[in-house]
Design a protein around this motif. Structure first.
Motif, PDB file in Angstrom:
ATOM      1  N   ILE A 121      36.175  44.312  41.945  1.00  0.00           N
ATOM      2  CA  ILE A 121      35.993  42.859  42.062  1.00  0.00           C
ATOM      3  C   ILE A 121      36.410  42.393  43.460  1.00  0.00           C
ATOM      4  O   ILE A 121      35.737  41.561  44.070  1.00  0.00           O
ATOM      5  CB  ILE A 121      36.799  42.123  40.975  1.00  0.00           C
ATOM      6  CG1 ILE A 121      36.237  42.460  39.592  1.00  0.00           C
ATOM      7  CG2 ILE A 121      36.775  40.613  41.210  1.00  0.00           C
ATOM      8  CD1 ILE A 121      37.095  41.958  38.445  1.00  0.00           C
ATOM      9  N   ARG A 122      37.496  42.964  43.971  1.00  0.00           N
ATOM     10  CA  ARG A 122      37.945  42.612  45.321  1.00  0.00           C
ATOM     11  C   ARG A 122      36.911  43.050  46.364  1.00  0.00           C
ATOM     12  O   ARG A 122      36.642  42.313  47.323  1.00  0.00           O
ATOM     13  CB  ARG A 122      39.303  43.257  45.608  1.00  0.00           C
ATOM     14  CG  ARG A 122      39.862  42.889  46.981  1.00  0.00           C
ATOM     15  CD  ARG A 122      41.264  43.435  47.190  1.00  0.00           C
ATOM     16  NE  ARG A 122      42.235  42.709  46.381  1.00  0.00           N
ATOM     17  CZ  ARG A 122      42.859  43.216  45.327  1.00  0.00           C
ATOM     18  NH1 ARG A 122      42.607  44.471  44.934  1.00  0.00           N
ATOM     19  NH2 ARG A 122      43.719  42.508  44.649  1.00  0.00           N
TER      20      ARG A 122
ATOM     21  N   PHE B 124      31.068  39.227  33.535  1.00  0.00           N
ATOM     22  CA  PHE B 124      30.437  38.901  34.815  1.00  0.00           C
ATOM     23  C   PHE B 124      29.197  38.021  34.642  1.00  0.00           C
ATOM     24  O   PHE B 124      28.337  38.311  33.796  1.00  0.00           O
ATOM     25  CB  PHE B 124      30.049  40.187  35.549  1.00  0.00           C
ATOM     26  CG  PHE B 124      31.208  41.098  35.829  1.00  0.00           C
ATOM     27  CD1 PHE B 124      31.952  40.960  36.985  1.00  0.00           C
ATOM     28  CD2 PHE B 124      31.572  42.082  34.922  1.00  0.00           C
ATOM     29  CE1 PHE B 124      33.038  41.793  37.247  1.00  0.00           C
ATOM     30  CE2 PHE B 124      32.654  42.922  35.158  1.00  0.00           C
ATOM     31  CZ  PHE B 124      33.386  42.774  36.323  1.00  0.00           C
TER      32      PHE B 124
ATOM     33  N   VAL C  19      34.166  36.260  35.602  1.00  0.00           N
ATOM     34  CA  VAL C  19      34.074  36.715  36.985  1.00  0.00           C
ATOM     35  C   VAL C  19      32.647  36.466  37.442  1.00  0.00           C
ATOM     36  O   VAL C  19      31.695  36.893  36.778  1.00  0.00           O
ATOM     37  CB  VAL C  19      34.435  38.212  37.127  1.00  0.00           C
ATOM     38  CG1 VAL C  19      34.317  38.647  38.587  1.00  0.00           C
ATOM     39  CG2 VAL C  19      35.856  38.467  36.614  1.00  0.00           C
TER      40      VAL C  19
ATOM     41  N   ILE D 273      34.076  40.558  47.075  1.00  0.00           N
ATOM     42  CA  ILE D 273      34.366  39.221  47.585  1.00  0.00           C
ATOM     43  C   ILE D 273      33.351  38.769  48.643  1.00  0.00           C
ATOM     44  O   ILE D 273      32.942  37.598  48.633  1.00  0.00           O
ATOM     45  CB  ILE D 273      35.812  39.150  48.122  1.00  0.00           C
ATOM     46  CG1 ILE D 273      36.790  39.107  46.939  1.00  0.00           C
ATOM     47  CG2 ILE D 273      36.019  37.934  49.023  1.00  0.00           C
ATOM     48  CD1 ILE D 273      38.251  39.137  47.341  1.00  0.00           C
TER      49      ILE D 273
ATOM     50  N   HIS E 204      34.080  32.330  44.932  1.00  0.00           N
ATOM     51  CA  HIS E 204      34.396  32.474  43.516  1.00  0.00           C
ATOM     52  C   HIS E 204      35.251  33.695  43.172  1.00  0.00           C
ATOM     53  O   HIS E 204      36.236  33.577  42.452  1.00  0.00           O
ATOM     54  CB  HIS E 204      33.096  32.534  42.700  1.00  0.00           C
ATOM     55  CG  HIS E 204      32.269  31.296  42.780  1.00  0.00           C
ATOM     56  ND1 HIS E 204      31.252  31.139  43.693  1.00  0.00           N
ATOM     57  CD2 HIS E 204      32.304  30.147  42.073  1.00  0.00           C
ATOM     58  CE1 HIS E 204      30.698  29.955  43.533  1.00  0.00           C
ATOM     59  NE2 HIS E 204      31.312  29.330  42.564  1.00  0.00           N
ATOM     60  N   ASN E 205      34.864  34.882  43.664  1.00  0.00           N
ATOM     61  CA  ASN E 205      35.575  36.094  43.249  1.00  0.00           C
ATOM     62  C   ASN E 205      37.066  36.081  43.594  1.00  0.00           C
ATOM     63  O   ASN E 205      37.879  36.571  42.806  1.00  0.00           O
ATOM     64  CB  ASN E 205      34.896  37.339  43.814  1.00  0.00           C
ATOM     65  CG  ASN E 205      33.828  37.884  42.879  1.00  0.00           C
ATOM     66  OD1 ASN E 205      33.173  37.103  42.186  1.00  0.00           O
ATOM     67  ND2 ASN E 205      33.624  39.186  42.862  1.00  0.00           N
TER      68      ASN E 205
ATOM     69  N   ASN F  43      38.681  34.093  40.802  1.00  0.00           N
ATOM     70  CA  ASN F  43      38.628  34.856  39.558  1.00  0.00           C
ATOM     71  C   ASN F  43      39.659  35.980  39.577  1.00  0.00           C
ATOM     72  O   ASN F  43      40.355  36.223  38.581  1.00  0.00           O
ATOM     73  CB  ASN F  43      37.243  35.456  39.350  1.00  0.00           C
ATOM     74  CG  ASN F  43      36.117  34.439  39.330  1.00  0.00           C
ATOM     75  OD1 ASN F  43      34.985  34.765  39.658  1.00  0.00           O
ATOM     76  ND2 ASN F  43      36.411  33.192  38.963  1.00  0.00           N
TER      77      ASN F  43
ATOM     78  N   HIS G  46      30.810  37.409  40.238  1.00  0.00           N
ATOM     79  CA  HIS G  46      29.941  38.440  40.822  1.00  0.00           C
ATOM     80  C   HIS G  46      30.417  39.839  40.473  1.00  0.00           C
ATOM     81  O   HIS G  46      31.538  40.230  40.791  1.00  0.00           O
ATOM     82  CB  HIS G  46      29.901  38.299  42.346  1.00  0.00           C
ATOM     83  CG  HIS G  46      28.559  38.597  42.929  1.00  0.00           C
ATOM     84  ND1 HIS G  46      27.895  39.787  42.719  1.00  0.00           N
ATOM     85  CD2 HIS G  46      27.736  37.859  43.718  1.00  0.00           C
ATOM     86  CE1 HIS G  46      26.726  39.766  43.358  1.00  0.00           C
ATOM     87  NE2 HIS G  46      26.614  38.601  43.973  1.00  0.00           N
TER      88      HIS G  46
END
Length: 379
Positions: free
Chosen positions: A91-92, A125, A70, A95, A101-102, A105, A72
């Motif tokens: 993680i969302r 990460f 992942v 974004i 990228h996220n 991922n 970031h």
């Protein structure tokens, strides 16, 4: 123990399965053009289903855990994390910090959760290793509210690679990582430099995004931030167009028309002055960061070259190391010119500061981190 490592991009998935007893790759591959016109794979679901078939054909039916790259992790993730609903939500939420990228991922994670129910999955990460940077290194000189409310700061990337080669250097030098000061140079299509003090990242060249720092294949690296406003006023480019210009049309490609260092050097050898300048600027920027990070660290035990360019271009290494004697850099150019498959040292015999070429292996580092999280979970 078998660990599947997934690196999901917007239109690709790179995968490897490691047998952790000897940390060897059992099977691996790359599926690309996912979702593109004419592709046999319309989605990440179909791509991962194909990966499962490949694993089964190779006789691998028992996966103990899955490690995901992942990009970031923001300030929230300082270590790899066992994935649950809260980690997915985090993680969302990040974004906006990594819009290219996220999302990809995250797509890989969500598909893997559906197709591998009950299998522990870990997010590793790119930014985590750099979360040890002090505020003097990670803060920007902008109004404090931008940091407090919008998390505007330097995060750094390539952390998995920098951490891996630092550990490899410690083993090669037969010293504890916590006793070493290192400058690690990840030089490929994307490039970054990191200052590592006693095993911890204390500064790195990439910033809030992977655009800051060194000259890269298509990214500009350090520039005057006012250039954005100037181009919008004088050329009429939109903010999105300027961002694309600096991200995809700059760097080596912007300077001479090609973004691959091998092509740049081939052009330079024909007498192309733009390519000669691109190569010189690339090495010059790396050299400047070695000087800066030598000042940050005070004393440096080794400078490490890794990544496609760092590992394979003796010519770039020679240019970078030239005229750095004031920092203790004394390359042996004959040793530097000899290509070896493993770790290579190319400093002069009497030099204290080591110059090392260390092949990176981000997938293995992800597998190791995943195994460690599995161990922590069970203990």
């Amino acid at each position: 123990m078998k660990i599947l490592v997934l690196n999901a991009g917007s239109s690709s998935i790179k995968y490897q399965v490691f047998g952790m007893e000897d940390q060897q790759v059992l099977v691996g591959g790359l599926l690309d053009r996912i979702g593109e016109a004419g592709s046999e794979m319309a989605s990440h679901d179909e791509a991962l289903a194909r990966i499962i078939l490949h694993l089964q054909a190779a006789g691998i039916t028992d996966i103990d855990a899955i490690g995901h790259r992942v990009v970031h992790g923001g300030e929230q993730f300082k270590q790899p994390a066992l994935i649950d609903a809260a980690v997915v939500d985090a993680i969302r939420a990040m974004i906006p910090l990594a819009p290219l990228h996220n999302p990809a991922n995250l797509a890989g994670i969500e598909v893997a959760q559906r197709l591998f129910p009950g299998i522990p999955q870990v997010a590793v990460f790119d930014t985590a290793f750099h979360q040890t940077m002090p505020p003097v290194a990670f803060r920007y000189a902008v109004p404090v509210e931008l940091y407090r409310e919008h998390k505007v700061r330097r995060y750094g990337f390539h952390g998995t690679s920098h951490h891996y080669v630092a550990q490899q250097a410690a083993a090669y030098l037969q010293r504890e990582l916590a006793d070493l000061n290192l400058i690690t140079l990840h030089l490929g299509n994307g490039c970054s430099a990191t200052a590592i003090a006693r095993g911890k990242s204390v500064d790195t060249s990439m910033g809030m995004t992977p655009m800051e720092g060194l000259v890269m294949g298509t990214r500009c690296g350090d520039i005057d931030p006012a250039l954005h406003f100037y181009l919008q006023r004088e050329t009429g480019l939109s903010p999105d167009a300027v961002e694309s210009l600096f991200n995809k049309q700059s760097g080596l490609k912007g300077l001479c028309g090609v973004g691959d260092m091998r092509e740049v050097q081939a052009l330079a050898d024909t007498g192309d002055t733009d390519a000669q300048l691109a190569e010189a600027m690339f090495a010059y920027r790396v050299k400047k960061y070695i000087g800066a990070y030598s000042a940050v660290l005070g004393q440096v035990d080794a400078v490490i070259f890794t990544g496609g360019i760092g590992e394979h271009s003796a010519r770039i290494r020679a240019q970078v190391c030239a005229n750095l004697q004031v920092f203790g850099v004394y390359p042996d150019l004959a040793k530097n010119a000899v290509h070896t498959a493993g770790i290579m040292a190319f400093q002069q015999e009497t030099a204290t500061l080591k110059l090392l070429v260390i092949p990176t292996n981000e997938e293995l580092e992800i597998a190791r981190s995943t195994a460690q999280q599995l161990f922590l979970r069970r203990s």
